[in-house]
Design an enzyme around this catalytic site. Structure first.
Site, PDB file in Angstrom:
ATOM      1  N   GLU A 124     -32.382  39.138 -10.406  1.00 55.58           N
ATOM      2  CA  GLU A 124     -33.771  38.491 -10.360  1.00 55.58           C
ATOM      3  C   GLU A 124     -34.442  38.106  -8.964  1.00 55.58           C
ATOM      4  O   GLU A 124     -34.970  37.279  -8.701  1.00 55.58           O
ATOM      5  CB  GLU A 124     -34.179  37.368 -11.280  1.00 55.58           C
ATOM      6  CG  GLU A 124     -33.748  37.871 -12.688  1.00 55.58           C
ATOM      7  CD  GLU A 124     -33.970  36.311 -13.546  1.00 55.58           C
ATOM      8  OE1 GLU A 124     -34.559  36.566 -14.715  1.00 55.58           O
ATOM      9  OE2 GLU A 124     -33.615  35.297 -13.249  1.00 55.58           O
TER      10      GLU A 124
HETATM   11  C1  TNX Z   1     -32.417  35.155 -16.902  1.00 57.44           C
HETATM   12  S1  TNX Z   1     -29.760  36.302 -16.862  1.00 57.44           S
HETATM   13  C2  TNX Z   1     -31.670  34.605 -15.993  1.00 57.44           C
HETATM   14  C3  TNX Z   1     -31.663  33.015 -15.705  1.00 57.44           C
HETATM   15  C4  TNX Z   1     -32.113  32.408 -16.733  1.00 57.44           C
HETATM   16  C5  TNX Z   1     -32.101  33.114 -18.137  1.00 57.44           C
HETATM   17  C6  TNX Z   1     -32.349  32.347 -19.125  1.00 57.44           C
HETATM   18  C7  TNX Z   1     -29.943  36.064 -15.375  1.00 57.44           C
HETATM   19  C8  TNX Z   1     -28.805  36.784 -14.649  1.00 57.44           C
HETATM   20  N1  TNX Z   1     -30.842  35.459 -15.099  1.00 57.44           N
HETATM   21  O1  TNX Z   1     -31.966  32.658 -14.356  1.00 57.44           O
HETATM   22  O2  TNX Z   1     -31.499  31.142 -16.767  1.00 57.44           O
HETATM   23  O3  TNX Z   1     -32.498  34.420 -18.206  1.00 57.44           O
HETATM   24  O4  TNX Z   1     -32.191  32.987 -20.424  1.00 57.44           O
END
Ligand code: TNX
Length: 531
Positions: free
Chosen positions: A343
């Site tokens: 992300e």
């Molecule tokens: C996505 S999964 C994220 C996290 C959040 C999560 C909550 C991922 C690699 N990144 O930053 O905590 O969703 O479900």
């Protein structure tokens, strides 16, 4: 009054070779909870061959005999004794000797079925005793966790239970499908203490989980001491750094080492994660110089993602990253260091590539193998880099290309294995962006048939991540992990051919008396016939 047999007395009896008669079962024995069958185990063993004639009764004279000359085997024996003593009230001395005339649980290194490999074991139950054979202490430990589940559920009680401790007779031959079977705990959104982490480790180790991934840093908080950047923890892990301003908390290096050692004693390897180049607001709000404009952003305790980025063109960024990787590698005996990479929406594609390509060699420089969320496969890294898939779809071109090249993949699809997803709309805790995940959903997928082009050979294993935006306490952690964690553990260990929801739900239901005795706060899913 609890009858005590001292170790010296038992050793004396053993040395004299005195004939021993087993005392009769205690009078007025309470019924055991359900009748255990040899295959009533999670994860389900590869092979079990019951023999109704050869059940073993654990009794007050039973000894635990371990491979002579192996300190590690003796330690597994001591752990087993510590697990079995409170409920049985038996002394269960642990003797590193070649033979005894006593009824025994023997932990033997070597002489196993050829298939058991590095983590498997063979378990034989006869009227005279139980023999667990393995090539490694990890295999012996796995065998003891199976034995624990073969005993009546009351074995998990913390005080003496007056029942008959029968182990069903026969042979189990068991070994994992995948080498990597993990859980992840997010310490950044809400900090969890050493006691909470180690309590979770205890639960994981019962289901043959062998890695615990710790998500140590994120936008909200920085949770691991780094001496060369001390304010990361005093400020970045300081008061009010959890979601909704809950906090403070961080692991000192001594804490971290204690967690590593505790987990290692249960044959679980810690995988530390420093999430970058995004998810870095805790660091950047603490050290202004880590921002391109030299201005520290405000600390953030909301749940938004994707807004932070390290400054990709600044050499100081790489000094920072190298300091962190070096210090973390120094206190991490396990092979993996996870660099996050998810992300990074505030980092351009070109900058992302630049960053990951500079950071991966730093991980190798300090002797570790890099893993990262699936986004890092965008840069086509060398084949020793491991990708952790967290998508919800069944195609991912970067991942398929990586698998074809030879990179290994950890499967943690968010809509199947994310323990922070709500079970259904009524679940008080958790999130729902990926899916509602009931137990059957968590169990109902095959890691080797999840993403096109990423088959059995490319799969290193599975992971069940637990993000902690909504989770504050151990009770919260347990509620989300149980009963889904055992489902993911079975997908990681047991053969694809053994996959069977009807069998699993019954075996899962039979775990409940154990969890009640262990005071595990589990979700009583209506899909499971709880005992
Ligand atoms: C996505 S999964 C994220 C996290 C959040 C999560 C909550 C991922 C690699 N990144 O930053 O905590 O969703 O479900």
């Amino acid at each position: 009054m609890r009858r005590r047999h001292t170790l010296t007395r038992l050793l004396a009896i053993a040395a004299l070779g005195l004939p021993l008669t087993l005392p009769a079962a205690p009078a007025a024995a309470a019924p055991t909870v359900g009748t255990r069958q040899l295959s009533d185990v999670i994860p389900v063993p590869v092979e079990s061959h019951p023999d109704a004639q050869s059940a073993f009764r654990l009794g007050p004279l039973t000894v635990i005999r371990t491979a002579p000359g192996s300190l590690a085997a003796w330690q597994v024996g001591r752990q087993l004794a510590a697990t079995l003593r409170p409920a049985t009230g038996y002394p269960l001395p642990v003797l590193p000797v070649r033979s005894t005339p006593l009824p025994e649980i023997a932990l033997v290194l070597g002489a196993t079925d050829a298939r058991v490999g590095q983590e498997g074991y063979q378990l034989d139950v006869t009227r005279r005793g139980v023999t667990i054979r393995a090539n490694t202490p990890a295999g012996l430990f796995a065998g003891t966790q199976t034995l624990r589940q073969l005993l009546p559920a009351q074995i998990e009680a913390s005080n003496r239970q007056r029942i008959t401790w029968t182990v069903p007779g026969g042979r189990i031959v068991d070994y994992p499908r995948f080498a990597y079977r993990a859980a992840m705990l997010d310490l950044a959104r809400h900090f969890h203490t050493v006691d909470e982490i180690t309590a979770y480790v205890d639960l994981l180790s019962q289901y043959k989980i062998n890695y615990l991934h710790l998500h140590l840093t994120d936008d909200q908080g920085w949770r691991i001491q780094i001496d060369s950047w001390p304010r990361l923890t005093t400020v970045g892990g300081g008061p009010g750094t959890g979601v909704d301003g809950v906090g403070p908390g961080f692991l000192t290096k001594a804490d971290y080492k204690a967690v590593v050692a505790y987990a290692a004693a249960r044959h679980i390897t810690i995988v530390p994660e420093i999430d970058m180049p995004g998810h870095t607001n805790a660091a950047q709000s603490t050290y202004a110089e880590l921002n391109c404009d030299g201005v520290a952003p405000a600390p953030r305790t909301d749940m938004a993602v994707g807004y932070s980025s390290l400054c990709i063109d600044d050499e100081l960024t790489y000094r920072f990253v190298e300091d962190v990787i070096r210090e973390l590698a120094e206190i991490t005996p396990g092979p993996f260091l996870h660099i996050g990479g998810d992300e990074a929406h505030a980092t351009t594609d070109e900058d992302y590539r630049t960053f990951v390509e500079r950071v991966l060699p730093l991980v190798s420089k300090y002797g570790k193998r890099a893993s990262g969320w699936n986004e890092i496969m965008r840069v086509d890294p060398s084949t020793d880099v491991v990708a952790q898939f967290w998508g919800t779809g069944t195609t991912n071109a970067d991942l398929a290309r990586a698998a074809a090249r030879g990179n290994k993949v950890i499967m943690s699809p968010a809509n199947k294995s994310y323990l922070d997803m709500k079970y259904d709309p009524s679940t008080r805790l958790g999130l729902q962006w990926a899916a509602y995940i009931e137990v059957r959903d968590a169990y109902g997928w095959d890691p080797a048939h999840r993403v096109a082009g990423v088959g059995e050979d490319a799969i290193l294993g599975v992971e069940a991540p637990l993000w902690s935006e909504t989770l504050r306490s151990l009770d919260d952690i347990e509620y989300m992990a149980f009963p889904r964690l055992p489902a993911i553990a079975e997908l990681g260990w047991s053969t694809a051919a053994s996959h069977d929801w009807e069998s699993f739900r019954v075996r899962l239901g039979a775990q409940a008396p154990r969890w009640r005795l262990q005071e595990v706060n589990f979700y009583p899913s209506p899909q499971v016939p709880w005992i």
